[in-house]
Design a protein around this motif. Structure first.
Motif, PDB file in Angstrom:
ATOM      1  N   ILE A  70     -38.221 -35.658  34.098  1.00 32.38           N
ATOM      2  CA  ILE A  70     -37.439 -35.030  33.029  1.00 32.38           C
ATOM      3  C   ILE A  70     -36.053 -35.659  33.045  1.00 32.38           C
ATOM      4  O   ILE A  70     -35.412 -35.753  34.096  1.00 32.38           O
ATOM      5  CB  ILE A  70     -37.344 -33.502  33.226  1.00 32.38           C
ATOM      6  CG1 ILE A  70     -38.736 -32.871  33.209  1.00 32.38           C
ATOM      7  CG2 ILE A  70     -36.469 -32.882  32.135  1.00 32.38           C
ATOM      8  CD1 ILE A  70     -38.740 -31.395  33.549  1.00 32.38           C
ATOM      9  N   LEU A  71     -35.580 -36.119  31.877  1.00 25.17           N
ATOM     10  CA  LEU A  71     -34.272 -36.754  31.772  1.00 25.17           C
ATOM     11  C   LEU A  71     -33.284 -35.800  31.122  1.00 25.17           C
ATOM     12  O   LEU A  71     -33.623 -35.078  30.176  1.00 25.17           O
ATOM     13  CB  LEU A  71     -34.370 -38.042  30.942  1.00 25.17           C
ATOM     14  CG  LEU A  71     -35.291 -39.117  31.506  1.00 25.17           C
ATOM     15  CD1 LEU A  71     -35.335 -40.324  30.556  1.00 25.17           C
ATOM     16  CD2 LEU A  71     -34.820 -39.568  32.884  1.00 25.17           C
ATOM     17  N   THR A 118     -30.117 -47.201  34.839  1.00 27.02           N
ATOM     18  CA  THR A 118     -29.977 -45.941  34.117  1.00 27.02           C
ATOM     19  C   THR A 118     -31.162 -45.036  34.442  1.00 27.02           C
ATOM     20  O   THR A 118     -32.164 -45.452  35.056  1.00 27.02           O
ATOM     21  CB  THR A 118     -29.918 -46.181  32.610  1.00 27.02           C
ATOM     22  OG1 THR A 118     -31.179 -46.712  32.183  1.00 27.02           O
ATOM     23  CG2 THR A 118     -28.814 -47.158  32.265  1.00 27.02           C
ATOM     24  N   GLY A 119     -31.046 -43.770  33.998  1.00 30.48           N
ATOM     25  CA  GLY A 119     -32.147 -42.841  34.206  1.00 30.48           C
ATOM     26  C   GLY A 119     -33.402 -43.263  33.476  1.00 30.48           C
ATOM     27  O   GLY A 119     -34.514 -43.037  33.960  1.00 30.48           O
ATOM     28  N   ILE A 120     -33.251 -43.872  32.294  1.00 30.15           N
ATOM     29  CA  ILE A 120     -34.424 -44.334  31.548  1.00 30.15           C
ATOM     30  C   ILE A 120     -35.143 -45.445  32.307  1.00 30.15           C
ATOM     31  O   ILE A 120     -36.382 -45.453  32.408  1.00 30.15           O
ATOM     32  CB  ILE A 120     -34.003 -44.801  30.144  1.00 30.15           C
ATOM     33  CG1 ILE A 120     -33.421 -43.630  29.340  1.00 30.15           C
ATOM     34  CG2 ILE A 120     -35.166 -45.418  29.390  1.00 30.15           C
ATOM     35  CD1 ILE A 120     -32.871 -44.024  27.979  1.00 30.15           C
ATOM     36  N   ASP A 177     -30.368 -37.676  35.616  1.00 33.73           N
ATOM     37  CA  ASP A 177     -29.384 -37.936  34.562  1.00 33.73           C
ATOM     38  C   ASP A 177     -29.652 -39.341  33.991  1.00 33.73           C
ATOM     39  O   ASP A 177     -30.178 -40.220  34.680  1.00 33.73           O
ATOM     40  CB  ASP A 177     -27.977 -37.851  35.151  1.00 33.73           C
ATOM     41  CG  ASP A 177     -26.909 -37.896  34.061  1.00 33.73           C
ATOM     42  OD1 ASP A 177     -27.267 -37.658  32.896  1.00 33.73           O
ATOM     43  OD2 ASP A 177     -25.746 -38.170  34.377  1.00 33.73           O
ATOM     44  N   ILE A 178     -29.317 -39.551  32.730  1.00 31.93           N
ATOM     45  CA  ILE A 178     -29.553 -40.858  32.099  1.00 31.93           C
ATOM     46  C   ILE A 178     -28.393 -41.792  32.330  1.00 31.93           C
ATOM     47  O   ILE A 178     -28.558 -42.945  32.757  1.00 31.93           O
ATOM     48  CB  ILE A 178     -29.803 -40.675  30.578  1.00 31.93           C
ATOM     49  CG1 ILE A 178     -31.067 -39.865  30.346  1.00 31.93           C
ATOM     50  CG2 ILE A 178     -29.927 -42.045  29.892  1.00 31.93           C
ATOM     51  CD1 ILE A 178     -31.353 -39.594  28.886  1.00 31.93           C
TER      52      ILE A 178
END
Length: 729
Positions: free
Chosen positions: A691-692, A673-675, A665-666
């Motif tokens: 994969i986000l 964060t996910g990023i 999850d982002i």
């Protein structure tokens, strides 16, 4: 559209705004010449009075400051002079003590017999002390027994001196007034200390002669060239011992009725007062302090006439400085009175500019409101997408487990989910946080589906639709296109008379001209029968915040959104209008025939792809309800899933073992964060697919910008399997 409704005729709008502010309607007369003239005359009077008031305030403040500075200067001088006198008289006291020790046990005959030895000792004691001119030993009858100056000292008696009489009568110390020494023939004042036997009988006097010139030199150094301030050494009874600067006519005493003596009577240690000096008849600030353990005062006096002269000089300068700008200002006001017509024109122009400024500020506040609303809607849509994700995964799990007898209910739930997805897209479209989702569709199929949404708000009976059955498909964001058409139709409704028709038409266009506007386009045009717009208004119609509608009825953002949508889709928008005839707004979108064929080919390839093998998957998701559904869905599809709730836990896990793919999850708490997690994993494990997923549009846009694969919540098993296949293939 009509120039009274579309994005806007600037001058007509500012004129109406100015008229509303100025109050030029019925019952609100304009400001006339007489009123302006009276106002300017009042301003002229106010200018004069203000200058006088300012001069008065400056005078009062300066007068107080000068007085305060004079009081402080007098007190500072007194403090410094007192410290100097304290040291001199302290040394004097020490000297008399040493002489007393030298004469201990001696009577007059002994002192006379040892006169030479005592003379040498006294001379040695005062060597290097410029403030002391001589030291003498006086017998009990007033005869000088020994002297530091001469040996042998000639017979001399001081029995008639006031200080000797006072000491013989019982006083322990006595400071004389300034006298001329009988032997030295120079002005001195003496500090005499009585010698007494153990039984208290009088044995004589130790007499120290002090030089007034020593004090004068010190006072002159303190007050170089200060003729308006004086320093004095005054005895307790008012006798003046030293004064700088010297007076032309010597006054030996200060009268008991003088301000100084009255102040000493009220406070014998120290004080500051004002009054007329009996020495020169001037009004002065007088500060005094008593020398420690002695009946002598250090006195500083500062002339108030000097303060008065300094204040007058300041007021002349301040008045001159105020007079120049005041005269200029008065001249400007008089000139303005004479040229009141020109002033009136300038005033009216200023009011127009003020109206325009108010309008711009109002539009800015309105935009800020939309921005705040957009942020709120974005968060709501994010949370709602998480809820839909839980329901979606539950339905897919039920389908995979092939539960009998619930197919009809599952289909109803799926329809509700699609409605919810559409709702969140509309919310994000309003908030401008929805990432564009281009899709290929045919207008001849979509416009009939959108008919209620598009035409009911403006009156379906007055609307005509002409959609060519051969219209080429387009590849655009459907929600953004709906919003653009609604904006144009609302403007057309407001511009048209109640019985005026509105026509929506589509057609295929081939542009062969050189430049960016060439190729195959689909034109969507909306035509009204309103009053039209001028050429100047037409050129500004697409400008943001430019509207011809009344205040509160338009934001000037409608056609701006239309143009932005067309450009984002790779096309453009145009306006054709004629005053009194109507307006036509056209959107040109690139045809998408080749894209449709490519999509069909890709779909057949995906369908022909081999089945996906079971994978080991690491799922990073902070929402446990969403995570449980995704884990169950993936496990049902044959994958092995490990679930963690935070990015830090995921990094620790990956340092020990590595799965086939990471799904994260982002939007997660905890600071990472996910990023950011995906960026770290790309650096540490370049071959590990990531994969986000997110239900928050801004997160998806940021991830796409950074080049990551993303899936928008809610998603299906097929969509996640396609992403997995693309990553591990």
């Amino acid at each position: 559209m009509s120039k009274t409704t579309l994005n806007m005729d600037k001058h007509a709008n500012t004129d109406s705004q100015w008229a509303a502010i100025e109050g030029s309607g019925p019952g609100h007369p304009r400001i006339g010449f007489d009123i302006q003239r009276r106002l300017l005359q009042a301003l002229l009077i106010l200018c004069v009075l203000t200058s006088l008031a300012l001069l008065l305030v400056l005078g009062i403040v300066q007068w107080r400051d000068l007085h305060t500075q004079a009081f402080l200067a007098a007190e500072r001088a007194t403090v410094v002079a007192k410290e100097h006198a304290d040291k001199v008289f302290e040394l004097d006291t020490s000297l008399t003590g040493r002489v007393g020790d030298l004469l201990a046990g001696m009577n007059d005959d002994d002192i006379h017999a040892r006169q030479h030895m005592i003379h040498l000792k006294l001379r040695q004691m005062i060597a290097g002390l410029p403030q002391i001119t001589a030291v003498a030993v006086i017998g009990k009858n007033g005869d000088v027994l020994a002297h530091s100056r001469d040996y042998p000292f000639p017979p001399l008696s001081v029995a008639d001196r006031e200080y000797f009489i006072a000491l013989k009568q019982g006083k322990q110390e006595s400071i004389s007034s300034v006298v001329v020494g009988r032997q030295m023939q120079r002005q001195v004042f003496t500090d005499g200390v009585a010698r007494r036997a153990e039984n208290g009988s009088f044995l004589g006097v130790i007499l120290v002669s002090l030089d007034p010139g020593y004090f004068l030199s010190f006072y002159q150094e303190m007050l170089p060239g200060e003729m308006h301030q004086s320093l004095s050494l005054v005895r307790e009874d008012g006798a003046i011992l030293v004064r700088y600067p010297k007076m032309v006519n010597d006054v030996p005493n200060v009268s008991a009725s003088s301000p100084l003596m009255r102040g000493i009577g009220a406070n014998a240690l120290a004080g500051t007062t004002t009054g007329i000096s009996p020495l020169d008849g001037e009004r002065k600030i007088i500060s005094y302090r008593r020398v420690a353990n002695h009946d002598v005062y250090v006195v500083s006096a500062r002339s108030l006439s000097h303060i008065w002269r300094a204040w007058l000089s300041y007021m002349v300068l301040a008045g001159t400085l105020l007079l120049v700008p005041g005269s200029i200002l008065c001249g400007i006001i008089i000139f303005a009175i004479r040229r009141v017509k020109d002033q009136k024109i300038a005033w009216q122009y200023w009011r127009r500019e003020l109206a325009l400024r108010h309008k711009v500020e109002s539009d800015l506040r309105e935009s800020q409101k939309f921005e705040a609303l957009g942020k709120l809607l974005g968060r709501v849509a994010h949370d709602f997408n998480n809820c839909l994700m839980v329901v979606t995964t539950g339905i897919q799990i039920i389908r995979l487990k092939r539960v009998p007898g619930v197919e009809k209910q599952l289909e109803a739930i799926e329809r509700s989910i699609k409605s919810g997805e559409q709702l969140t897209r509309q919310l994000l479209g309003v908030s401008r946080r929805q990432p564009l989702k281009p899709e290929i569709f045919s207008l001849q199929m979509k416009i009939p589906e959108w008919q209620l949404l598009l035409f009911n708000p403006i009156g379906a009976a007055r609307c005509y639709v002409d959609v060519d059955t051969e219209t080429w498909p387009v590849c655009v964001d459907a929600v953004e296109m709906q919003l653009a058409l609604i904006n144009i139709l609302l403007n057309a409704r407001d511009a048209s008379p109640p019985d005026g028709s509105i026509t929506l038409r589509t057609e295929n266009i081939l542009r062969r001209s050189a430049g960016p506007r060439q190729g195959y386009f689909v034109c969507i045009s909306i035509t009204d029968q309103g009053g039209g717009m001028s050429e100047e208004t037409r050129k500004q119609a697409f400008d943001p915040l430019f509207t011809t509608k009344e205040a509160g009825k338009g934001t000037g953002l409608g056609l701006s959104q239309v143009e932005n949508f067309a450009k984002a889709a790779g096309g453009y928008a145009e306006i054709e209008s004629a005053v009194g005839i109507g307006t036509k707004v056209s959107i040109y979108l690139p045809a998408a025939e080749s894209a449709m064929l490519a999509e069909r080919d890709e779909g057949s390839l995906v369908a022909a792809a081999p089945p996906l093998k079971p994978l080991s998957i690491l799922l990073v998701e902070d929402n446990t309800d969403v995570a449980d559904g995704i884990v169950t869905l993936l496990e049902t599809a044959g994958h092995a899933v490990t679930h963690l709730t935070g990015a830090a836990d995921a990094e620790d896990f990956l340092s020990q073992r590595q799965p086939d793919v990471v799904i994260s999850d982002i939007h997660m708490p905890g600071g990472i964060t996910g990023i950011e997690l995906a960026k770290k994993l790309n650096l540490r494990f370049p071959a590990l697919p990531v994969i986000l997923i997110s239900g928050y549009a801004e997160d998806l846009q940021a991830a796409i910008k950074d080049g990551f694969s993303v899936i928008s919540k809610p998603f299906t098993l097929d969509s996640i399997n396609r992403q997995l296949a693309a990553k591990v293939r």
